[in-house]
Design an enzyme around this catalytic site. Structure first.
Site, PDB file in Angstrom:
ATOM      1  N   CYS A   1       0.832  -1.214   0.000  1.00 30.03           N
ATOM      2  CA  CYS A   1       0.000   0.000   0.000  1.00 30.03           C
ATOM      3  C   CYS A   1       0.862   1.258   0.000  1.00 30.03           C
ATOM      4  O   CYS A   1       1.960   1.275   0.552  1.00 30.03           O
ATOM      5  CB  CYS A   1      -0.878   0.018   1.233  1.00 30.03           C
ATOM      6  SG  CYS A   1      -1.910  -1.439   1.345  1.00 30.03           S
TER       7      CYS A   1
ATOM      8  N   ARG B   1       5.652  -0.233  -6.497  1.00 35.84           N
ATOM      9  CA  ARG B   1       5.557  -1.106  -5.329  1.00 35.84           C
ATOM     10  C   ARG B   1       4.493  -2.177  -5.496  1.00 35.84           C
ATOM     11  O   ARG B   1       4.386  -3.095  -4.691  1.00 35.84           O
ATOM     12  CB  ARG B   1       5.214  -0.271  -4.081  1.00 35.84           C
ATOM     13  CG  ARG B   1       6.287   0.712  -3.695  1.00 35.84           C
ATOM     14  CD  ARG B   1       5.701   1.847  -2.899  1.00 35.84           C
ATOM     15  NE  ARG B   1       4.913   1.376  -1.781  1.00 35.84           N
ATOM     16  CZ  ARG B   1       5.368   1.235  -0.544  1.00 35.84           C
ATOM     17  NH1 ARG B   1       6.618   1.541  -0.295  1.00 35.84           N
ATOM     18  NH2 ARG B   1       4.606   0.811   0.414  1.00 35.84           N
TER      19      ARG B   1
ATOM     20  N   TRP C   1      -2.652  -2.709  -1.697  1.00 37.84           N
ATOM     21  CA  TRP C   1      -2.181  -4.080  -1.963  1.00 37.84           C
ATOM     22  C   TRP C   1      -2.995  -4.924  -0.995  1.00 37.84           C
ATOM     23  O   TRP C   1      -2.801  -4.856   0.216  1.00 37.84           O
ATOM     24  CB  TRP C   1      -0.681  -4.120  -1.689  1.00 37.84           C
ATOM     25  CG  TRP C   1      -0.040  -5.462  -1.592  1.00 37.84           C
ATOM     26  CD1 TRP C   1       0.141  -6.226  -0.472  1.00 37.84           C
ATOM     27  CD2 TRP C   1       0.582  -6.208  -2.652  1.00 37.84           C
ATOM     28  NE1 TRP C   1       0.808  -7.378  -0.769  1.00 37.84           N
ATOM     29  CE2 TRP C   1       1.096  -7.404  -2.090  1.00 37.84           C
ATOM     30  CE3 TRP C   1       0.742  -5.975  -4.019  1.00 37.84           C
ATOM     31  CZ2 TRP C   1       1.756  -8.355  -2.850  1.00 37.84           C
ATOM     32  CZ3 TRP C   1       1.412  -6.943  -4.757  1.00 37.84           C
ATOM     33  CH2 TRP C   1       1.916  -8.114  -4.182  1.00 37.84           C
TER      34      TRP C   1
ATOM     35  N   ASN D   1      -2.021   2.280   5.813  1.00 40.21           N
ATOM     36  CA  ASN D   1      -1.080   1.208   5.457  1.00 40.21           C
ATOM     37  C   ASN D   1      -0.869   0.357   6.679  1.00 40.21           C
ATOM     38  O   ASN D   1      -0.733   0.896   7.783  1.00 40.21           O
ATOM     39  CB  ASN D   1       0.290   1.791   5.082  1.00 40.21           C
ATOM     40  CG  ASN D   1       0.312   2.285   3.664  1.00 40.21           C
ATOM     41  OD1 ASN D   1      -0.691   2.243   2.973  1.00 40.21           O
ATOM     42  ND2 ASN D   1       1.468   2.770   3.249  1.00 40.21           N
ATOM     43  N   GLY D   2      -0.781  -0.946   6.506  1.00 36.71           N
ATOM     44  CA  GLY D   2      -0.494  -1.819   7.642  1.00 36.71           C
ATOM     45  C   GLY D   2      -1.713  -2.624   8.043  1.00 36.71           C
ATOM     46  O   GLY D   2      -2.650  -2.800   7.263  1.00 36.71           O
TER      47      GLY D   2
ATOM     48  N   GLU E   1      18.576 -23.554  -4.543  1.00 39.07           N
ATOM     49  CA  GLU E   1      18.162 -22.149  -4.583  1.00 39.07           C
ATOM     50  C   GLU E   1      19.381 -21.234  -4.755  1.00 39.07           C
ATOM     51  O   GLU E   1      19.356 -20.286  -5.537  1.00 39.07           O
ATOM     52  CB  GLU E   1      17.367 -21.804  -3.309  1.00 39.07           C
ATOM     53  CG  GLU E   1      16.948 -20.357  -3.158  1.00 39.07           C
ATOM     54  CD  GLU E   1      16.134 -19.807  -4.328  1.00 39.07           C
ATOM     55  OE1 GLU E   1      15.696 -20.583  -5.177  1.00 39.07           O
ATOM     56  OE2 GLU E   1      15.985 -18.570  -4.389  1.00 39.07           O
TER      57      GLU E   1
ATOM     58  N   LYS F   1      19.936 -18.714  -7.894  1.00 39.88           N
ATOM     59  CA  LYS F   1      20.115 -17.267  -7.687  1.00 39.88           C
ATOM     60  C   LYS F   1      21.353 -16.791  -8.428  1.00 39.88           C
ATOM     61  O   LYS F   1      21.333 -15.786  -9.116  1.00 39.88           O
ATOM     62  CB  LYS F   1      20.258 -17.026  -6.178  1.00 39.88           C
ATOM     63  CG  LYS F   1      19.632 -15.826  -5.627  1.00 39.88           C
ATOM     64  CD  LYS F   1      18.145 -15.834  -5.434  1.00 39.88           C
ATOM     65  CE  LYS F   1      17.325 -16.380  -6.524  1.00 39.88           C
ATOM     66  NZ  LYS F   1      15.943 -16.590  -6.324  1.00 39.88           N
TER      67      LYS F   1
ATOM     68  N   GLU G   1      20.930 -16.989 -12.409  1.00 33.78           N
ATOM     69  CA  GLU G   1      19.963 -16.113 -13.076  1.00 33.78           C
ATOM     70  C   GLU G   1      20.396 -14.648 -13.097  1.00 33.78           C
ATOM     71  O   GLU G   1      20.032 -13.925 -14.004  1.00 33.78           O
ATOM     72  CB  GLU G   1      18.546 -16.275 -12.511  1.00 33.78           C
ATOM     73  CG  GLU G   1      18.311 -15.719 -11.146  1.00 33.78           C
ATOM     74  CD  GLU G   1      16.846 -15.875 -10.691  1.00 33.78           C
ATOM     75  OE1 GLU G   1      15.940 -15.765 -11.507  1.00 33.78           O
ATOM     76  OE2 GLU G   1      16.642 -16.094  -9.482  1.00 33.78           O
TER      77      GLU G   1
ATOM     78  N   HIS H   1      28.796 -40.253  -7.548  1.00 31.26           N
ATOM     79  CA  HIS H   1      28.137 -41.062  -8.583  1.00 31.26           C
ATOM     80  C   HIS H   1      28.282 -40.432  -9.970  1.00 31.26           C
ATOM     81  O   HIS H   1      27.550 -40.788 -10.886  1.00 31.26           O
ATOM     82  CB  HIS H   1      26.663 -41.264  -8.221  1.00 31.26           C
ATOM     83  CG  HIS H   1      26.488 -42.029  -6.943  1.00 31.26           C
ATOM     84  ND1 HIS H   1      26.796 -43.365  -6.817  1.00 31.26           N
ATOM     85  CD2 HIS H   1      26.108 -41.625  -5.705  1.00 31.26           C
ATOM     86  CE1 HIS H   1      26.579 -43.762  -5.578  1.00 31.26           C
ATOM     87  NE2 HIS H   1      26.165 -42.708  -4.875  1.00 31.26           N
TER      88      HIS H   1
ATOM     89  N   LYS I   1       9.369 -11.352 -14.463  1.00 34.16           N
ATOM     90  CA  LYS I   1       8.987 -11.536 -13.062  1.00 34.16           C
ATOM     91  C   LYS I   1       7.836 -12.522 -12.940  1.00 34.16           C
ATOM     92  O   LYS I   1       7.789 -13.337 -12.031  1.00 34.16           O
ATOM     93  CB  LYS I   1       8.600 -10.177 -12.443  1.00 34.16           C
ATOM     94  CG  LYS I   1       8.277 -10.248 -10.957  1.00 34.16           C
ATOM     95  CD  LYS I   1       9.484 -10.666 -10.150  1.00 34.16           C
ATOM     96  CE  LYS I   1       9.185 -10.929  -8.695  1.00 34.16           C
ATOM     97  NZ  LYS I   1      10.230 -11.738  -8.038  1.00 34.16           N
TER      98      LYS I   1
HETATM   99  O1  M6R Z   1       5.578 -16.266  -9.147  1.00 30.27           O
HETATM  100  P1  M6R Z   1       6.096 -17.642  -8.917  1.00 30.27           P
HETATM  101  O2  M6R Z   1       6.565 -17.866  -7.520  1.00 30.27           O
HETATM  102  O3  M6R Z   1       5.106 -18.711  -9.307  1.00 30.27           O
HETATM  103  O4  M6R Z   1       7.337 -17.789  -9.861  1.00 30.27           O
HETATM  104  C1  M6R Z   1       8.023 -18.993  -9.983  1.00 30.27           C
HETATM  105  C2  M6R Z   1       9.346 -18.817 -10.680  1.00 30.27           C
HETATM  106  O5  M6R Z   1       9.151 -18.308 -11.980  1.00 30.27           O
HETATM  107  C3  M6R Z   1      10.283 -17.874  -9.916  1.00 30.27           C
HETATM  108  O6  M6R Z   1      10.494 -18.317  -8.613  1.00 30.27           O
HETATM  109  C4  M6R Z   1      11.634 -17.766 -10.620  1.00 30.27           C
HETATM  110  O7  M6R Z   1      12.303 -18.987 -10.545  1.00 30.27           O
HETATM  111  C5  M6R Z   1      12.490 -16.640 -10.037  1.00 30.27           C
HETATM  112  N1  M6R Z   1      13.093 -15.881 -11.072  1.00 30.27           N
HETATM  113  C6  M6R Z   1      13.592 -17.124  -9.173  1.00 30.27           C
HETATM  114  O8  M6R Z   1      14.354 -16.099  -8.646  1.00 30.27           O
END
Ligand code: M6R
Length: 613
Positions: free
Chosen positions: A2, A30, A78, A104-105, A486, A490, A493, A509, A608
């Site tokens: 928000c 935001r 939001w 907000n909040g 993960e 990170k 990407e 293996h 995103k």
């Molecule tokens: O919006 P979602 O959580 O469903 O998105 C899933 C993936 O596309 C997302 O986590 C993607 O792997 C990110 N870029 C990772 O940082």
């Protein structure tokens, strides 16, 4: 998340409608799902206009009205309490239609206040929001002094919130209040402003007051008075904003990703504490599963993509351990095509930050069509995944803007633990002591994450040593293996470095053939019960010449002994360690990508929200 904007000046010089809407637009980055504005017109009428969707919807809605005023408040919402809709959008009014507020909040005790307002005062509510409770309370206490009415209302409320209030009977005054949710005041010439964030005001002012917790602000066009919790006037130094608008959106951080990494203590805290009652019990508002429902399930699938899938891997450990139910974790794009065994005794858990990922949505629909009960863990309220689920459990991460997911992941982990605890408790398989141990552990996490964030400079220095590498391996066992995936995602990407994650026991293996002189291996060794085995895996790599960056709980000297560099995380249980282990990996990826000159918030080829197959 928000956003609040407010303006008080002279309608002859400036129209509050234009200034407030323009300020709201500066907060669009935001994320929001509705917007609205309230003004007091020249004839003394309070006018509120609000619309679901983009700010342009609101603009179209009021386009023919020629609204003009010297005072106005506006909001981008939001959704938290209640779905995104015109009715739930802010501002909200009291029953008399004289007072409007933006907020907000969260008001934590809103349900009991709402009950009192309905039952004892016969007030009819027009929305599902906690915000309307504030408006109605202020209205109830209003007897000609808006400042006094706001104070009386605040005394009744618990939670974290900031508000902006206007009243048609006092059109030359605006009241604002802050408690644990940001609020600033902008100082103009013959006008003043309020806002939740600096970017909203930068076009008009650079001199601001940063409002502290429990402070009230009374604004007129020529004066700003700040009162402390005892209603004593306080002096505040003016803060001169020197950042440009883009930097201001990032609150001074170089990238949204870094800002979001730093927001994790707050996100974790909110995700946990908003689900706790006064006795320390977890209350899951979005999940309505009985003991019978849970006993009926003979199969649980967790289905997600990317980072959310990695959170699901930890979810499997958490739910199996805490609730004694066997769990399978699937990549959403695979699940829908493998003709999964699903029926009405299946619990399907979808995890998605955006709630719009097509693969996850398609898998959910497939499971639903076969009769599964759908529980989703989602960050965006009212998103498709949330709307199509039977039960929804929201992460409270706030909008995540960087493509690389950070705070969504850690809040998803918290949700997985909370779901495991809830299921274990409801099924009666979790004893009080174990339950309390995990709840206490979760409550300690924000401070422990902060402790790691304080090592940021050390991790940046380490990144300087490592950023030219072209191949990185992440290894770990148990929960650490899941966090390795993960960490590896990170890094690749945002830095475009080829990285690979593997359960450390699997190295021998095949993959160990790739380990040679100076190969970089990031070894996660935070699982005490597997420590010796993990140290052996580290040694296997080191004897082949690998450069080892170890990550371990403080005092696990055997890891340091066999590593070239070490990053310590604070003491915690093996089960909750992923919440901590991932933080240095996020920071390391961030600094490596920055040193390589990458476009961190918008990596190439990525979006995103992935709404295509
Ligand atoms: O919006 P979602 O959580 O469903 O998105 C899933 C993936 O596309 C997302 O986590 C993607 O792997 C990110 N870029 C990772 O940082």
């Amino acid at each position: 998340m928000c956003g609040i904007v407010g303006f008080i000046g002279d309608a002859k010089d400036a129209n509050a409608v234009d200034i407030v809407i323009e300020g709201l637009k500066k907060l669009e980055y935001r994320g929001y799902d509705s917007s609205g504005i309230a003004i007091v017109e020249q004839n003394g009428q309070l006018v509120v206009r609000k619309k679901k969707g983009r700010i342009s919807n609101l603009e179209e809605f009021i386009a023919d009205e020629n609204l003009r005023s010297g005072i106005g408040i506006g909001h981008t919402r939001w959704a938290t309490h209640g779905e995104p809709s015109d009715a739930n959008a802010h501002p909200h009014m009291d029953a008399s239609g004289r007072i409007a507020i933006v907020h907000n909040g969260i008001v934590e005790n809103y349900a009991e206040l709402k009950k009192e307002l309905i039952e004892e005062h016969g007030i009819e509510f027009r929305s599902e929001t906690d915000t309307e409770v504030i408006a109605q309370l202020i209205g109830l206490y209003y007897d000609g002094d808006i400042e006094a009415a706001v104070h009386k209302a605040i005394e009744r409320m618990t939670g974290a919130y900031s508000i902006g209030v206007i009243c048609s009977e006092e059109p030359n005054k605006m009241v604002a209040y802050r408690k644990d949710s940001p609020l600033i005041v902008g100082l103009g010439s013959n006008c003043n402003f309020i806002a939740s964030d600096i970017p909203a005001l930068l076009r008009h002012v650079r001199q601001i007051y940063l409002i502290e917790n429990n402070e009230t602000v009374i604004l007129t066009k020529n004066n700003v008075k700040i009162l402390d919790s005892q209603l004593r006037e306080v002096h505040r130094d003016v803060f001169n904003v020197t950042w440009d608008a883009e930097a201001a959106e990032k609150e001074g951080y170089d990238h949204f990703m870094l800002k979001e990494i730093h927001e994790q203590p707050k996100g974790i805290r909110e995700t946990v504490t908003r689900r706790m009652d006064d006795d320390g019990n977890i209350v899951l508002d979005g999940i309505n599963m009985t003991k019978e429902d849970l006993e009926k399930f003979d199969r649980v699938y967790i289905v997600a993509c990317g980072t959310a899938y990695h959170a699901g891997l930890i979810g499997k450990f958490a739910i199996e351990k805490l609730a004694g139910i066997s769990v399978e974790v699937d990549i959403a794009s695979e699940f829908r095509y493998r003709d999964p065994f699903v029926n009405d005794r299946t619990l399907f858990i979808a995890i998605s930050q955006s709630g719009e990922t097509l693969d996850t949505l398609a898998a959910l629909r497939e499971a639903k069509q076969k009769g599964a009960r759908i529980l989703s863990v989602v960050n965006v309220v009212g998103s498709s995944v949330a709307r199509e689920s039977d039960d929804v459990f929201y992460t409270w991460a706030g909008p995540e803007i960087a493509v690389a997911s950070t705070k969504a992941y850690t809040t998803q982990l918290v949700c997985m633990y909370l779901i495991g605890l809830y299921m274990g408790r409801t099924k009666g398989v979790l004893d009080d002591e174990t339950y309390k141990k995990y709840v206490d552990g979760l409550l300690e996490m924000p401070e422990k994450v902060q402790e790691i964030l304080r090592q940021e400079n050390r991790i940046e220095a380490l990144a300087k040593k490592l950023y030219k590498r072209n191949n990185v391996f992440f290894i770990g066992r148990g929960n650490d293996a899941a966090v390795s995936y993960e960490g590896s995602l990170k890094l690749k990407e945002i830095s475009y470095i080829n990285s690979f994650a593997i359960a450390a026991g699997e190295l021998k293996h095949g993959t160990i053939a790739l380990i040679e002189q100076d190969t970089l291996v990031v070894a996660l060794a935070t699982q005490d019960r597997l420590l010796d085995k993990m140290v052996s895996n580290i040694q296997e790599c080191r004897t082949r010449g690998a450069y080892i960056v170890g990550i371990a709980k403080k005092g696990r000297d055997s890891v340091e002994e066999h590593s070239d560099d070490i990053i310590w995380i604070p003491e915690c249980s093996d089960e909750l360690s992923p919440l901590l282990t991932v933080i240095p990996l996020q920071l390391l990826s961030y600094f490596i990508a920055k040193l390589r000159g990458c476009d961190i918030d918008k990596p190439k080829n990525l979006a995103k929200s992935v709404t295509v197959e």
